[in-house]
Enzyme design. Structure first.
Site, PDB file in Angstrom:
ATOM      1  N   GLU A   1       0.961  -1.200  -0.070  1.00 39.45           N
ATOM      2  CA  GLU A   1       0.075   0.048   0.154  1.00 39.45           C
ATOM      3  C   GLU A   1       1.038   1.292   0.046  1.00 39.45           C
ATOM      4  OE1 GLU A   1      -3.044   0.046   3.071  1.00 39.45           O
ATOM      5  OE2 GLU A   1      -4.462  -1.096   1.905  1.00 39.45           O
TER       6      GLU A   1
ATOM      7  N   HIS B   1       8.979 -26.840  -1.492  1.00 38.49           N
ATOM      8  CA  HIS B   1       8.377 -28.140  -2.040  1.00 38.49           C
ATOM      9  C   HIS B   1       7.050 -27.597  -2.916  1.00 38.49           C
ATOM     10  CE1 HIS B   1      10.997 -31.030   0.088  1.00 38.49           C
ATOM     11  NE2 HIS B   1      11.012 -29.947   0.914  1.00 38.49           N
TER      12      HIS B   1
ATOM     13  N   LYS C   1     -14.208  -0.211  -4.035  1.00 41.37           N
ATOM     14  CA  LYS C   1     -15.209   0.038  -3.066  1.00 41.37           C
ATOM     15  C   LYS C   1     -16.212   0.618  -3.862  1.00 41.37           C
ATOM     16  CE  LYS C   1     -12.374   1.059   1.005  1.00 41.37           C
ATOM     17  NZ  LYS C   1     -11.775   2.076   1.801  1.00 41.37           N
TER      18      LYS C   1
HETATM   19  O1  PA5 Z   1      -3.492   1.210   5.848  1.00 38.11           O
HETATM   20  C1  PA5 Z   1      -4.616   1.666   5.755  1.00 38.11           C
HETATM   21  O2  PA5 Z   1      -4.899   2.886   5.954  1.00 38.11           O
HETATM   22  C2  PA5 Z   1      -5.645   0.458   5.388  1.00 38.11           C
HETATM   23  O3  PA5 Z   1      -5.088  -0.651   4.848  1.00 38.11           O
HETATM   24  C3  PA5 Z   1      -6.623   0.498   6.364  1.00 38.11           C
HETATM   25  O4  PA5 Z   1      -6.124   0.278   7.559  1.00 38.11           O
HETATM   26  C4  PA5 Z   1      -7.937  -0.310   6.081  1.00 38.11           C
HETATM   27  O5  PA5 Z   1      -8.459  -0.292   4.783  1.00 38.11           O
HETATM   28  C5  PA5 Z   1      -8.891  -0.334   7.043  1.00 38.11           C
HETATM   29  O6  PA5 Z   1      -9.409   0.943   7.163  1.00 38.11           O
HETATM   30  P1  PA5 Z   1     -10.473   1.351   8.544  1.00 38.11           P
HETATM   31  O7  PA5 Z   1      -9.440   1.262   9.604  1.00 38.11           O
HETATM   32  O8  PA5 Z   1     -10.549   2.737   8.187  1.00 38.11           O
HETATM   33  O9  PA5 Z   1     -11.490   0.474   8.596  1.00 38.11           O
END
Ligand code: PA5
Length: 445
Positions: A286, A307, A421
């Site tokens: 990310e 393996h 989303k």
């Molecule tokens: O690193 C990030 O910001 C994302 O992976 C969030 O943790 C994930 O999308 C979950 O979001 P939230 O905590 O707002 O539900």
């Protein structure tokens, strides 16, 4: 005391020469400056840099008290969250806690929910809860993410049916201090809440109550975890590439990336590292995978995957390098028995421990993979204690930020996550998405 983690670059020497490493120094210093002076992209989200020292001590105590209560009044803790809101706690719990629990001081079982949309998983978690004393920790920084919100709707209903009014005393919400549906719902219903600081993004939040509450409920020492992170914060607060292992790691992977090694495989030789690899994959994926660039983060557990995927690593497309997380002193080791008849021919191993055999598998694999054109960065961890894992978490967070800045991206946003989303909401008929729904449905015909 030995350093919790040491980088060994010996197995990259055929691929990265000393002058290439030297040439990166100005880039490392520039990226380090962006972190220090807080003027790089996404600089609103640098709260994790000083977090090991600069955290809310009063809230930390509240986390411990809540964990003690849950440990006394619950057999199961359901942790609801997705991405950065659950990967860190699961990683640390599996890294440090005994795999099958201890009989002596039994910790509540921790179940993770709200990290997918599988009805099978949801119903199986509900079935596991039946007849047990259950608490829930719902975690969402935005407070609006669909997967955890749906799971919480289900668990809230379950707890209210089981406990009536008292259900609210079994629900702990970790979210933004002021915004979001989850915050509003918690205030209205009276749940105990914990705060995710504004300047700490989801994937950098494991050392906030996001990770700390579930980790403490699992019976782990969160003081030691923070102390390890503090040590790392001190050790990596300089841009000296000759001594700063965190920056050496970021630099080596950056050089290899620029030379066409586009996939980094994080390798563990212990199954309990698998979830930590998932946390690393999210952190790097990310943070770095944007603007059509970034290393692809993958992971494997050896010798298991030797393996299956081992064949690919040895002889497939040569775009890989490996980063091995080796634990020198695992929590458990055992001797190999000698067999008087030696029918299986294994007596040549009977003066060794299983970890020595594992170590030889590791050495043999590194040599073979390097020979096959896959460089290996080795991160040697002293042990799998909370202190060492706290150190490792900070090591990865800082390396990731530096790598992102060296590659010219904002390491702290994740704009790409929104695309699926929006499509999902449109297809499901969320109000406001009518036009998009028609467009997408036409594309699916
Ligand atoms: O690193 C990030 O910001 C994302 O992976 C969030 O943790 C994930 O999308 C979950 O979001 P939230 O905590 O707002 O539900």
């Amino acid at each position: 005391m030995n350093k919790p983690l040491t980088l060994n670059a010996k197995f990259t020497e055929n691929f990265v020469s000393a002058h290439e490493f030297e040439a990166m120094k100005p880039f490392v210093s520039a990226a380090d400056k962006l972190i220090k002076e807080r003027n790089g992209l996404g600089n609103d989200f640098l709260g994790w840099v000083n977090l090991p020292v600069n955290y809310d001590k009063e809230e930390f105590d509240r986390v411990k008290k809540a964990a003690d209560k849950i440990r006394k009044d619950s057999d199961v803790l359901v942790v609801i969250g997705i991405g950065g809101s659950y990967l860190g706690s699961r990683a640390v719990i599996e890294f440090c806690a005994p795999v099958f629990g201890t009989e002596k001081e039994k910790s509540p079982e921790i179940l993770f929910l709200g990290n997918n949309l599988s009805p099978t998983h949801m119903v199986e978690v509900l079935n596991k809860c039946k007849g047990k004393r259950v608490s829930v920790n719902v975690i969402s920084k935005s407070g609006t993410t669909t997967e955890p919100a749906l799971a919480f709707r289900v668990m809230k209903d379950y707890l209210e049916k089981e406990y009536g009014e008292a259900a609210k005393d079994r629900i702990y919400a970790t979210t933004d201090k002021a915004r979001g549906t989850l915050k509003n719902l918690s205030t209205e219903t009276g749940y105990e809440t914990f705060v995710i600081p504004d300047d700490v993004g989801g994937r950098f939040s494991v050392l906030t109550p996001v990770g700390l509450l579930p980790i403490a409920v699992a019976g782990l020492d969160i003081d030691a975890l923070m102390a390890g992170a503090q040590q790392a914060m001190k050790d990596f607060d300089n841009d000296d590439l000759d001594s700063n292992d965190c920056y050496r790691y970021a630099t080596l992977r950056s050089i290899m990336h620029r030379k066409g090694k586009t996939t980094e495989v994080t390798v563990g030789y212990e199954p309990f590292i698998a979830s930590f690899c998932e946390w690393i994959k999210q952190l790097h994926g990310e943070s770095e995978g944007k603007d059509n660039k970034g290393l692809f983060p993958a992971s494997m557990i050896f010798s298991t995957d030797l393996h299956s995927l081992g064949q690919y690593v040895q002889q497939g497309l040569r775009n890989l390098f490996e980063t091995v997380l080796w634990i020198k002193n695992p929590k458990i080791d055992m001797n190999i028995l000698s067999d008087p008849k030696n029918l299986d021919g294994l007596n040549f191993l009977s003066d060794k421990t299983l970890n020595e055999i594992n170590r030889n598998a590791f050495m043999g694999t590194v040599l073979a993979h390097v020979e096959g054109g896959v460089p290996n960065i080795v991160l040697e961890m002293e042990d799998a204690s909370e202190y060492s894992v706290g150190y490792l978490i900070y090591f990865y967070e800082k390396a990731c930020a530096l790598a992102g800045y060296m590659n010219g991206v904002n390491p702290f946003d994740q704009p790409g996550v929104e695309s699926y989303k929006k499509n999902m909401f449109a297809l499901l008929g969320k109000p406001g998405y009518e036009e998009m729904k028609a467009e997408l449905e036409a594309k699916l015909k």
